[in-house]
Write a protein that holds these residues in place. Structure first.
Motif, PDB file in Angstrom:
ATOM      1  N   LYS A  21       0.834  -1.208   0.000  1.00  0.00           N
ATOM      2  CA  LYS A  21       0.000   0.000   0.000  1.00  0.00           C
ATOM      3  C   LYS A  21       0.866   1.255   0.000  1.00  0.00           C
ATOM      4  N   HIS A  22       1.974   1.212   0.738  1.00  0.00           N
ATOM      5  CA  HIS A  22       2.891   2.353   0.760  1.00  0.00           C
ATOM      6  C   HIS A  22       3.479   2.588  -0.640  1.00  0.00           C
ATOM      7  N   ARG A  25       0.806   4.170  -2.717  1.00  0.00           N
ATOM      8  CA  ARG A  25       0.611   5.596  -2.386  1.00  0.00           C
ATOM      9  C   ARG A  25       1.727   6.463  -2.957  1.00  0.00           C
TER      10      ARG A  25
END
Length: 122
Positions: A21-22, A25
């Protein structure tokens, strides 16, 4: 990406999920659906993520030269990481005109190193 993470299961660990997810993002990875027959969710590198490849390979070259020592029992290793080492040592000039696919099979996974024209591909 996930294939190179030790202990990967179809249900990613909270740590792996957080890291993916990082990366998403930060614009380095994006979600995809694998083609049939798998048709499962996965992640792929974005153009920005792909452009990090040369920097990652330079870090791998540095590590091979300066940071490699004897493996400790507590350290984890995944066969896919060996392919990164091979890519880091790859001599593009010596391979000019070569078209080959090398496949390394280690249970439970498989890693491939392809040479197409002027660059290696995972």
């Amino acid at each position: 990406m996930a294939k190179s993470c030790s202990g990967f299961t179809p249900s990613p660990s909270p740590l792996l999920a957080a890291r993916l997810k990082h990366l998403e993002r930060e614009g380095l990875a994006h979600k995809i659906t694998l083609p049939a027959p798998a048709r499962t969710p996965a992640y792929a590198l974005t153009e920005a993520g792909e452009e990090l490849g040369p920097a990652i390979l330079e870090l791998a070259r540095w590590g091979l030269k300066w940071a490699m020592g004897e493996r400790r029992v507590s350290e984890t290793f995944h066969p896919g990481w060996a392919v990164l080492g091979l890519r880091a040592c790859f001599d593009t000039e010596a391979a000019a005109g070569l078209h080959a696919v090398y496949e390394f099979c280690c249970w439970p996974g498989r890693s491939r190193l392809r040479w197409r024209g002027s660059r290696t591909q995972p």
